[in-house]
Design a protein around this motif. Structure first.
Motif, PDB file in Angstrom:
ATOM      1  N   ILE A 891      20.635  32.726  76.528  1.00  0.00           N
ATOM      2  CA  ILE A 891      19.242  32.858  76.982  1.00  0.00           C
ATOM      3  C   ILE A 891      19.242  33.112  78.481  1.00  0.00           C
ATOM      4  N   ASP A 894      15.878  32.546  83.651  1.00  0.00           N
ATOM      5  CA  ASP A 894      14.461  32.402  83.974  1.00  0.00           C
ATOM      6  C   ASP A 894      13.626  31.966  82.792  1.00  0.00           C
ATOM      7  N   ARG A 895      14.207  32.042  81.553  1.00  0.00           N
ATOM      8  CA  ARG A 895      13.471  31.642  80.353  1.00  0.00           C
ATOM      9  C   ARG A 895      13.763  30.206  79.947  1.00  0.00           C
ATOM     10  N   LYS A 898      11.095  27.500  80.497  1.00  0.00           N
ATOM     11  CA  LYS A 898       9.878  27.544  79.689  1.00  0.00           C
ATOM     12  C   LYS A 898      10.109  27.090  78.251  1.00  0.00           C
ATOM     13  N   LEU A 899      11.379  26.854  77.896  1.00  0.00           N
ATOM     14  CA  LEU A 899      11.661  26.415  76.528  1.00  0.00           C
ATOM     15  C   LEU A 899      11.003  25.066  76.266  1.00  0.00           C
ATOM     16  N   TYR A 904       5.930  29.376  73.064  1.00  0.00           N
ATOM     17  CA  TYR A 904       6.868  30.200  73.837  1.00  0.00           C
ATOM     18  C   TYR A 904       8.166  30.279  73.047  1.00  0.00           C
ATOM     19  N   THR A 905       8.621  31.511  72.733  1.00  0.00           N
ATOM     20  CA  THR A 905       9.827  31.690  71.936  1.00  0.00           C
ATOM     21  C   THR A 905      10.557  32.931  72.391  1.00  0.00           C
ATOM     22  N   THR A 906      11.870  32.960  72.137  1.00  0.00           N
ATOM     23  CA  THR A 906      12.697  34.136  72.443  1.00  0.00           C
ATOM     24  C   THR A 906      12.963  34.966  71.184  1.00  0.00           C
TER      25      THR A 906
END
Length: 952
Positions: A891, A894-895, A898-899, A904-906
């Motif tokens: 991942i 920068d993400r 926010k996990l 909010y998802t990747t």
């Protein structure tokens, strides 16, 4: 206009002052050497220039010490006559704003009295006792100019040569001795220039005339006594010519032969007498050549009432120089032609024995008394002297007097002793050494003892003033501190007289209001705004009536018309008799404080509005847990809207509102935890409601401490999270159903394989191929189906939250079994590295399984091409660490931050609720979850759960 008086009564003081200052400035700068001023003043200004007097000198010089002033007051007879008259002059002029002074013949102030506040103001220019106001020291002023001219004079404002003195007006007149015609001193009335009055000089002159009249009467009485004594001497039958002189050297009576021989001048002077002032304390003689040869004169002082009032002169004509009156034991002073008289050292005289009365007066006197001969040797001392010095009379007689005197006072004592042997009584203060070694401050009154008109010794009365000296030192220190305060304080200080006229202001006043001292001295206070004059006058009357210390806040006006807020402190100023003589106003500029207070009050209103509008409960408690402030939300929660809660603890409020008693007591317990930990704590509290339901609150408690560690206060912020809890539960259920749906395919596959085997074996049995091994295989496959279904149902079925000690490795193996089929389908291998003796963890089994399933499924999805997932379990202090490492795509950095945020998802089809629920579950278990990842290098998830205490 009388040239002695500065102004007539029709002159404008202000205009005349300004005009004089202009004339003075032009004269000082050399622009105009012929100023338009009175001739008397012009002559004085010229003398000041010739003597190089500094015109900007602000303070007179101190030329007399305290001891010298006391010596003058005690030894100069005119001062004893003058003092009651000076007091009368003070009483009659105190309301006019004047100070009364008396200066000696050198222009040095030896007496000053008057309004106390005006005296404080006069200190600015050193107009104090001991200062010199001779013209050659302080420039043009009434005292110095009167001494120079020998006439009364008044000096107004700008007529003074030194600028600092131009704030004042003074009127002075000299006093002359009718016997010697010499100036004995000067009486002066000094006031601020605004109070100038032509009659002030008349008042001074009237006083000097009264003194001179008294002195003249005294001189007449002395002359009468001298005449009586002359008659007594002439009645003895002596044929030697003689005459008697008064203190001024004037012949009072003389033998007719002396008149016949021309020895007595028409102005009553003795022809041929020495030009020096007669010494009236010892014998002296001189010779004068006359018509028939050398004539000899012998002078013997005449003592009356303990002081010399004149002298008897025996005259020995030429050819008859036998010294019939001078014996060898008492040599006289001899004058040679052109020489000055020299006073011989007195021989020791026998003391006259007293009767029993005088003996008691000496021995029983509480003051120490010591008798000295004229050489300073101790002849006798009383018991009080023994107590004061610690020595017996015999020891005192056998000791040198100087050994008792502290070294720094020996010269002073010798000076005063020398004066008293010349017939001048002395009073002075020194320190002596006690036999035990400690020093004693004493005041000594010395006066000469006479026998047959000659000084035969010195009588000393000594008093212990150690305590008095200490008080003086304390007063001096207090005065110095007061002066330091006046000069350095930022507060404006104004001294007003009883008519509320300005007497003195400090530099802070000038800086604060813009007026300089000279502009306001003698006038009304200019700082009162017009709209507040009535209020000030009313306050004026109250202060004068009550005479109490008063403080208040008000508004005052600057010179430029601007207003400022001030805090004012008013205190009466009393003299030594307790009479109020002035008022001291202390003003502090509080404009900035007022502005800050208004801003603070505004901010407080805004903050209170904000706090009351908040949906959260806010409560402030002091260091003892007492409620100080609470917003409306907090009061509604506990139904305290109509309860006086201020200053009460939770337990007291619980007693007042029993329904919420348990909740309030629990709050008190959690307060203790916050204080003990000393850091911000978060917790959840359940508060029952009147409708039977309960509400859940997330509570934050912030303890505040003083710098020294003492408790200062506690901030309690609570938020109703009841609906949030319900939503989270629904989200957990939704996520669980989503997981169940995703697992359904794997579960179906897991069940289908055993069912295929069972169907095959049943077909074999149906065809007659009966074997016991077939039944065992069928039962085994059915157990496998039952196990998979049970795990699925456990995950999908709603469970009551119940924390129990669980073995984490066992839970992990159960989850892996559940996900094994999916792992095989995704070509993922799961490896577990479990340390030995992993302690139990207090947890809710299904929630923990849900966390593991969420993380492992994310790992499956991150490895579309398969790979390995490594799970590590180990104990770290009081927690168990579960580390799950995959080999996925990773991942971006920068993400990662926010996990865990909702939605909010990747992943392309993800909702973002899985990780959020996982975070919430771990937090509910008082644990932590950390995710670290690198792009293309995989992701690591670390979960820390606290161990079950008893498992240690």
């Amino acid at each position: 206009m009388n040239q002695l008086i500065a102004l007539d009564r029709y002159t404008s003081l202000s205009l005349e002052r300004v005009k004089l200052e202009q004339e003075w400035e032009q004269f000082i700068t050399g622009v105009n050497s012929n100023p338009a001023i009175r001739p008397l003043m012009y002559e004085s200004w010229q003398r000041c220039l010739e003597q190089n007097i500094n015109p900007v000198n602000s303070r007179a010089a101190i030329s007399l010490s305290k001891e010298q002033i006391e010596e003058y007051r005690e030894s100069v007879p005119v001062f004893h006559i003058l003092k009651p008259l000076l007091m009368q002059l003070k009483d009659s002029s105190i309301d006019s704003g004047h100070l009364v002074t008396f200066c000696n013949a050198s222009g040095e102030i030896v007496y000053l009295d008057g309004n106390l506040s005006l005296m404080l103001k006069a200190e600015d220019m050193n107009f104090v006792v001991g200062s010199s106001w001779a013209e050659n020291m302080a420039g043009t002023n009434a005292i110095g100019t009167s001494l120079i001219t020998g006439t009364p004079v008044q000096v107004f404002a700008g007529e003074h040569f030194c600028q600092e003195v131009q704030k004042w007006t003074c009127s002075a007149a000299p006093i002359r001795d009718p016997a010697t015609k010499s100036i004995l001193g000067v009486i002066d009335l000094t006031g601020l220039w605004r109070v100038n009055h032509p009659h002030s000089l008349s008042a001074v002159m009237a006083t000097t005339q009264t003194v001179e009249k008294y002195l003249l009467n005294q001189l007449e009485q002395e002359r009468f006594k001298l005449k009586e004594y002359y008659s007594q001497l002439t009645n003895t039958g002596s044929n030697t010519p003689l005459l008697v002189l008064d203190r001024g050297g004037k012949v009072v009576s003389a033998s007719p032969a002396l008149y016949e021989q021309g020895w007595i001048h028409s102005n009553h002077d003795l022809v041929g007498a020495p030009s020096i002032i007669f010494s009236l304390t010892s014998r002296m003689q001189w010779e004068v050549e006359h018509r028939r040869g050398i004539w000899r004169f012998e002078l013997i002082p005449y003592i009356y009432g303990g002081k010399p009032i004149g002298a008897v002169v025996h005259v020995f004509p030429a050819n008859d120089l036998k010294p019939v009156l001078i014996d060898r034991n008492h040599p006289a002073t001899t004058f040679e032609k052109g020489s000055e008289p020299k006073i011989p050292l007195q021989d020791q005289k026998p003391f006259i024995k007293s009767d029993e009365f005088f003996k008691s007066l000496f021995e029983d006197n509480p003051s120490a008394i010591i008798c000295f001969d004229c050489s300073g040797n101790i002849m006798e001392a009383n018991p009080a002297a023994e107590r004061l010095f610690g020595y017996t009379v015999e020891e005192l007689r056998n000791s040198c007097t100087q050994t008792f005197i502290l070294p720094e006072y020996r010269e002073k004592r010798l000076h005063h002793f020398s004066n008293v042997t010349k017939g001048k009584p002395q009073e002075f203060e020194i320190a002596v050494r006690h036999k035990n070694g400690h020093s004693v401050d004493v005041r000594i009154n010395n006066f000469p003892m006479f026998a047959q008109n000659e000084i035969i010794g010195v009588y000393g009365i000594i008093k212990d003033i150690t305590r008095h000296k200490q008080i003086e030192e304390d007063l001096k220190s207090t005065k110095e501190q007061l002066e330091l305060y006046l000069k350095n304080t930022v507060d404006a200080i104004v001294v007003l007289d009883m008519q509320f006229k300005v007497i003195k202001v400090n530099q802070a006043f000038e800086k604060m209001f813009g007026w300089n001292e000279q502009e306001v001295i003698g006038g009304s206070l200019p700082t009162i705004p017009v709209h507040l004059i009535d209020d000030f006058n009313k306050l004026h009357q109250e202060i004068v009536h009550s005479r109490h210390v008063t403080s208040y806040e008000t508004v005052r006006q600057r010179k430029d018309g601007s207003l400022l807020d001030v805090s004012k402190f008013v205190s009466p100023l009393s003299d030594t008799r307790g009479n109020v003589v002035a008022f001291v106003f202390i003003l502090r500029d509080i404009t900035e404080r007022k502005r800050m207070e208004e801003a603070l009050e505004k901010n407080e209103r805004q903050l209170r509005t904000l706090i009351n509008a908040m949906p959260d409960s806010v409560c402030f408690k002091d260091g003892e847990g007492r409620w100080m402030e609470a917003n409306e939300c907090c009061l509604r929660i506990f139904q305290l809207e109509d309860v006086p809660y201020h200053g009460k603890r939770d337990a007291e409020l619980a007693a007042m509102n029993p329904y919420y008693g348990k909740a309030l007591l629990l709050c008190e317990e959690s307060d203790k935890q916050a204080w003990e930990k000393g850091i911000t704590i978060r917790l959840e509290e359940v508060i029952p409601q009147p409708d039977g339901e309960s509400k859940v609150f997330e509570v934050i408690k912030v303890p505040l401490f003083h710098p020294d560690g003492r408790r200062q206060g506690l901030v309690v912020i609570s938020r109703d999270i009841t609906e949030l809890k319900r939503t989270e539960e629904l989200l957990r259920k939704s996520e669980k159903l989503s997981v169940v749906g995703q697992l359904a395919a794997g579960v179906a596959h897991e069940i289908r394989n055993p069912l295929t085997s069972i169907r095959g074996f049943i077909q074999f049995i149906k065809e007659g191929n009966y074997k016991d091994a077939y039944f065992q295989t069928i039962l085994s496959e059915l157990d496998r189906i039952q196990s998979v279904v049970n795990e699925f149902l456990v995950l999908a079925k709603p469970q009551a939250i119940n924390f129990t000690p669980r073995n984490l490795p066992a839970l992990l193996y159960q989850v892996i079994d559940l996900l094994q089929t999916e792992a095989i389908m995704n070509n993922v291998q799961i490896a577990i590295d479990c340390g030995s003796k992993i302690p139990l963890v207090n947890c809710e089994e299904n929630q923990v399984k849900q966390v593991f399933i969420n993380i492992l499924k994310n790992a499956f999805e991150a490895m579309p091409n398969g790979g390995q997932i490594k799970i590590e379990l180990m104990q770290q202090q009081e927690s168990v660490l579960i580390r799950i490492i995959d080999q996925g795509d990773g991942i971006a950095e920068d993400r990662i931050q926010k996990l865990g945020e909702p939605f909010y998802t990747t992943k392309e089809k993800g909702t973002g609720l899985g990780l959020m629920i996982s975070y919430k579950i771990v937090q509910a278990h008082h644990g932590s979850m950390k995710i670290s990842s690198q792009k293309n290098k995989g992701t690591t998830v670390e979960i820390m759960l606290p161990i079950f205490p008893s498992s240690n």
